[in-house]
Design an enzyme around this catalytic site. Structure first.
Site, short mmCIF file in Angstrom:
data_model
loop_
_atom_site.label_atom_id
_atom_site.label_comp_id
_atom_site.label_asym_id
_atom_site.label_seq_id
_atom_site.Cartn_x
_atom_site.Cartn_y
_atom_site.Cartn_z
N TYR A 75 100.56 -38.22 -42.61
CA TYR A 75 99.42 -38.74 -43.36
C TYR A 75 99.64 -40.20 -43.67
O TYR A 75 100.74 -40.59 -44.10
CB TYR A 75 99.30 -37.93 -44.66
CG TYR A 75 98.34 -38.47 -45.69
CD1 TYR A 75 96.97 -38.35 -45.51
CD2 TYR A 75 98.80 -39.06 -46.86
CE1 TYR A 75 96.09 -38.82 -46.48
CE2 TYR A 75 97.94 -39.53 -47.84
CZ TYR A 75 96.58 -39.41 -47.63
OH TYR A 75 95.70 -39.87 -48.57
N ASN B 170 93.20 -30.60 -56.33
CA ASN B 170 93.64 -31.26 -55.11
C ASN B 170 94.92 -32.04 -55.41
O ASN B 170 95.02 -32.72 -56.43
CB ASN B 170 92.55 -32.21 -54.62
CG ASN B 170 92.86 -32.89 -53.30
OD1 ASN B 170 92.30 -33.94 -53.01
ND2 ASN B 170 93.73 -32.33 -52.49
N GLU C 232 99.75 -30.76 -48.66
CA GLU C 232 98.55 -30.94 -49.47
C GLU C 232 97.98 -29.59 -49.84
O GLU C 232 98.05 -28.65 -49.05
CB GLU C 232 97.51 -31.77 -48.71
CG GLU C 232 96.30 -32.11 -49.55
CD GLU C 232 95.47 -33.24 -48.96
OE1 GLU C 232 94.43 -33.57 -49.55
OE2 GLU C 232 95.86 -33.78 -47.91
N TYR D 128 95.27 -38.50 -40.40
CA TYR D 128 96.06 -37.28 -40.44
C TYR D 128 96.43 -36.85 -39.02
O TYR D 128 95.57 -36.81 -38.15
CB TYR D 128 95.25 -36.13 -41.04
CG TYR D 128 94.94 -36.22 -42.50
CD1 TYR D 128 95.70 -35.53 -43.44
CD2 TYR D 128 93.85 -36.95 -42.96
CE1 TYR D 128 95.40 -35.58 -44.78
CE2 TYR D 128 93.54 -37.01 -44.30
CZ TYR D 128 94.33 -36.32 -45.22
OH TYR D 128 94.01 -36.38 -46.55
#
Length: 255
Positions: free
Chosen positions: A122, A89, A222, A133
């Site tokens: 974000y 992540n 992301e 978000y």
């Protein structure tokens, strides 16, 4: 998603803004700091270090869980470029600290249509601690999966679906904590345009989703369990100057 479950977004290409859309670029950072040869070589090999701070007159934040490879690079003014490979992540981008009800203008490229990634405005607030978000594009994972829609808001040419999720004992801007996430998820995906942030804040308030005092807010890419890339430029609509012209380039560790 740094502190959340992930989405994914579609490959959409546009022209990085820099001079074409936002006018003449001025590299505030390079005028304030001289970078020595060793630092340049390190940056070329690994990209910029994880953390948050200021670069070229904008705030930025970049975090990863340390799995896979991320090459994140802050460029002039509100521009950044990133590529990631087999990550666990990661999330990062440029914007403001504090955030707030701005009209955000952005453009660029993002290769997330067929992987677990997304492109979103974000941010965070404190008291209460909220992670939020405004999702512009997502790919193979819809962030609304497994939760109920609380409402909708029409803004900037599309309906957005509103959701709330909760994270329990997860990393945050104040360390590990339990907090809510607020979501506006755009139905008509895009990479480039304006985000009238006040419309989302007002719609969340109407559905009893209350923000706190604003911390940072960035136009973020992301990735989660994926490989991809993005090249994004962001600014506030109608504002030609960088927001933090007197801030030297800096970085501090993430919590």
């Amino acid at each position: 998603m740094r502190f959340s479950f992930l989405l994914t977004a579609g490959l959409a290409a546009a022209i990085p803004l820099d001079e074409q859309l936002f006018g003449r670029s001025v590299d505030v950072g390079s005028s304030l700091h001289n970078t020595n040869t060793q630092e340049v070589q390190t940056r070329d090999a690994r990209g910029d270090p994880e953390g948050n701070g200021f670069h070229s007159g904008f705030f930025y934040s970049y975090w990863s869980d340390g799995r896979g490879s991320v090459d994140y690079r802050n460029l002039v003014n509100g521009t950044y470029r990133v590529s990631w490979t087999n990550v666990g992540n990661w999330v990062g981008g440029k914007g403001w600290n504090p955030g707030g009800p701005k009209v955000v203008q952005y453009n660029g490229t993002w290769s997330g249509r067929n992987v677990n990634s997304y492109l979103a405005l974000y941010g965070w607030t404190k008291n209460p601690l909220i992670e939020y978000y405004v999702v512009e594009s997502y790919g193979t994972y819809n962030p609304s999966s497994g939760t109920s829609r609380l409402g909708t808001v029409y803004s900037d040419g599309s309906e957005y679906d509103i959701y709330r999720t909760q994270r329990v004992n997860q990393p945050s801007i104040v360390g590990r904590a339990t907090f809510y996430q607020f979501w506006s998820v755009r139905r008509n995906h895009r990479v480039g345009g304006t985000i009238t942030v006040a419309n989302h804040f007002a719609a969340w308030e109407k559905t009893n989703l209350k923000l706190g005092s604003h911390d940072y807010m960035i136009l973020a890419a992301e990735g989660y369990g994926s490989t991809g890339s993005a090249h994004i430029t962001v600014k506030e609509q109608g504002v030609d100057e960088v927001p933090y012209p007197n801030e030297p380039n800096s970085v501090r560790p993430n919590n």
